[in-house]
Design a protein around this motif. Structure first.
Motif, PDB file in Angstrom:
ATOM      1  N   GLU A   1       0.829  -1.300   0.006  1.00  0.00           N
ATOM      2  CA  GLU A   1      -0.066  -0.083  -0.162  1.00  0.00           C
ATOM      3  C   GLU A   1       1.142   1.070  -0.090  1.00  0.00           C
ATOM      4  O   GLU A   1       2.037   1.200   0.324  1.00  0.00           O
ATOM      5  N   PRO A   2       0.415   2.392  -0.613  1.00  0.00           N
ATOM      6  CA  PRO A   2       0.953   3.712  -0.322  1.00  0.00           C
ATOM      7  C   PRO A   2       1.688   3.987   1.113  1.00  0.00           C
ATOM      8  O   PRO A   2       2.773   4.624   1.484  1.00  0.00           O
ATOM      9  N   SER A   3       0.712   3.356   2.131  1.00  0.00           N
ATOM     10  CA  SER A   3       1.313   3.789   3.499  1.00  0.00           C
ATOM     11  C   SER A   3       2.279   2.638   4.089  1.00  0.00           C
ATOM     12  O   SER A   3       2.677   2.503   5.461  1.00  0.00           O
ATOM     13  N   GLU A   4       2.875   1.847   3.027  1.00  0.00           N
ATOM     14  CA  GLU A   4       3.517   0.614   3.616  1.00  0.00           C
ATOM     15  C   GLU A   4       4.905   1.321   4.523  1.00  0.00           C
ATOM     16  O   GLU A   4       5.550   2.344   4.047  1.00  0.00           O
ATOM     17  N   HIS A   5       5.185   0.533   5.354  1.00  0.00           N
ATOM     18  CA  HIS A   5       6.289   1.154   6.225  1.00  0.00           C
ATOM     19  C   HIS A   5       6.780  -0.155   6.884  1.00  0.00           C
ATOM     20  O   HIS A   5       6.153  -1.065   7.193  1.00  0.00           O
ATOM     21  N   LEU A   6       7.993   0.346   7.273  1.00  0.00           N
ATOM     22  CA  LEU A   6       8.763  -0.927   7.912  1.00  0.00           C
ATOM     23  C   LEU A   6       9.153  -0.690   9.457  1.00  0.00           C
ATOM     24  O   LEU A   6       9.748   0.630   9.651  1.00  0.00           O
ATOM     25  N   LEU A   7       8.911  -1.424  10.540  1.00  0.00           N
ATOM     26  CA  LEU A   7       9.394  -1.207  11.991  1.00  0.00           C
ATOM     27  C   LEU A   7      10.239  -2.163  12.119  1.00  0.00           C
ATOM     28  O   LEU A   7      10.488  -3.377  11.729  1.00  0.00           O
ATOM     29  N   THR A   8      11.365  -1.714  12.892  1.00  0.00           N
ATOM     30  CA  THR A   8      12.569  -2.521  13.352  1.00  0.00           C
ATOM     31  C   THR A   8      12.760  -2.512  14.753  1.00  0.00           C
ATOM     32  O   THR A   8      12.229  -1.585  15.535  1.00  0.00           O
ATOM     33  N   LYS A   9      13.514  -3.477  15.410  1.00  0.00           N
ATOM     34  CA  LYS A   9      14.033  -3.517  16.551  1.00  0.00           C
ATOM     35  C   LYS A   9      12.714  -3.468  17.686  1.00  0.00           C
ATOM     36  O   LYS A   9      11.697  -4.141  17.591  1.00  0.00           O
ATOM     37  N   SER A  10      12.906  -2.476  18.790  1.00  0.00           N
ATOM     38  CA  SER A  10      11.833  -2.548  19.686  1.00  0.00           C
ATOM     39  C   SER A  10      10.583  -2.121  19.188  1.00  0.00           C
ATOM     40  O   SER A  10       9.495  -2.455  19.686  1.00  0.00           O
ATOM     41  N   ARG A  11      10.546  -1.379  18.109  1.00  0.00           N
ATOM     42  CA  ARG A  11       9.195  -0.803  17.743  1.00  0.00           C
ATOM     43  C   ARG A  11       8.592  -1.940  16.980  1.00  0.00           C
ATOM     44  O   ARG A  11       7.431  -2.038  17.172  1.00  0.00           O
ATOM     45  N   ALA A  12       9.389  -2.773  16.357  1.00  0.00           N
ATOM     46  CA  ALA A  12       8.575  -3.841  15.795  1.00  0.00           C
ATOM     47  C   ALA A  12       7.743  -4.734  16.837  1.00  0.00           C
ATOM     48  O   ALA A  12       6.879  -5.558  16.626  1.00  0.00           O
ATOM     49  N   VAL A  13       8.828  -5.069  17.883  1.00  0.00           N
ATOM     50  CA  VAL A  13       8.247  -5.857  18.947  1.00  0.00           C
ATOM     51  C   VAL A  13       7.203  -5.519  19.641  1.00  0.00           C
ATOM     52  O   VAL A  13       6.022  -6.043  19.823  1.00  0.00           O
ATOM     53  N   LEU A  14       7.368  -4.252  19.878  1.00  0.00           N
ATOM     54  CA  LEU A  14       6.163  -3.538  20.559  1.00  0.00           C
ATOM     55  C   LEU A  14       4.865  -3.677  19.665  1.00  0.00           C
ATOM     56  O   LEU A  14       3.656  -3.997  20.196  1.00  0.00           O
ATOM     57  N   PHE A  15       4.863  -3.437  18.344  1.00  0.00           N
ATOM     58  CA  PHE A  15       3.891  -3.671  17.316  1.00  0.00           C
ATOM     59  C   PHE A  15       3.182  -5.065  17.741  1.00  0.00           C
ATOM     60  O   PHE A  15       1.940  -5.205  17.698  1.00  0.00           O
ATOM     61  N   VAL A  16       4.145  -5.918  17.446  1.00  0.00           N
ATOM     62  CA  VAL A  16       3.515  -7.177  17.486  1.00  0.00           C
ATOM     63  C   VAL A  16       2.795  -7.618  18.820  1.00  0.00           C
ATOM     64  O   VAL A  16       1.581  -8.088  18.883  1.00  0.00           O
ATOM     65  N   LEU A  17       3.311  -7.170  19.934  1.00  0.00           N
ATOM     66  CA  LEU A  17       2.684  -7.517  21.299  1.00  0.00           C
ATOM     67  C   LEU A  17       1.534  -6.701  21.234  1.00  0.00           C
ATOM     68  O   LEU A  17       0.390  -7.271  21.540  1.00  0.00           O
TER      69      LEU A  17
END
Length: 158
Positions: free
Chosen positions: A85-101
């Motif tokens: 999507e145009p809004s595609e973005h990538l989260l890494t490190k702790s931001r990625a883990v927090l998103f999953v949780l």
């Protein structure tokens, strides 16, 4: 990519998985900790919202390159949000883990909120320490382990 089968007689089209809008977790396929994290998410995501691909795959390499990341650096888990999507973005490190949780919900959402009170720089520093020690503490596989047959349809890069 070949079709992935998660139940006998049912073919899965990985391209269809990409169109679903599901967040995609990119993980180090040979890391013992990363594989435990994937199993953790699989057990707590019975609705099948998350998809998975190893950082070693061509699929992950294309995404990482598109977001200005080095596809040869395998030291972090990433989450692709709004894939394609145009809004595609990538989260890494702790931001990625927090998103999953937070997405798993329940008590894990509360844990993400509690951890979220700390600055990302502090969380990422802790993440980096674990990242440097992960093979020593949690082991390393010679190759990416295959998921259980019932979960294979959620893995894009098989």
């Amino acid at each position: 990519m070949a079709d992935v089968t998660d139940r006998p007689g049912v073919e899965r089209n990985p391209a269809a998985l990409l169109d679903s809008g599901a967040p995609i977790i990119l993980y180090d396929g040979v890391c013992g900790l990363c594989n435990r994290f994937v199993r953790f998410v699989l057990r707590r995501d019975p609705a099948g919202r998350f998809r998975f691909a190893s950082l070693q795959s061509a699929f992950a390499g294309e995404i990482l390159t598109r977001h200005g990341k080095d596809p040869h650096e395998l030291d972090t888990v990433c989450v692709v949000v709004d894939f394609g999507e145009p809004s595609e973005h990538l989260l890494t490190k702790s931001r990625a883990v927090l998103f999953v949780l937070a997405e798993i919900g329940g008590g894990w959402r509360a844990a993400a909120r509690a951890l979220g009170i700390f600055p990302l720089s502090v969380l990422d520093a802790g993440y980096d320490v674990v990242g440097r020690l992960r093979y020593r503490l949690f082991g390393r596989y010679d190759s990416c382990p295959l998921p259980q047959p019932g979960d294979r349809g959620r893995f894009i890069d098989l």
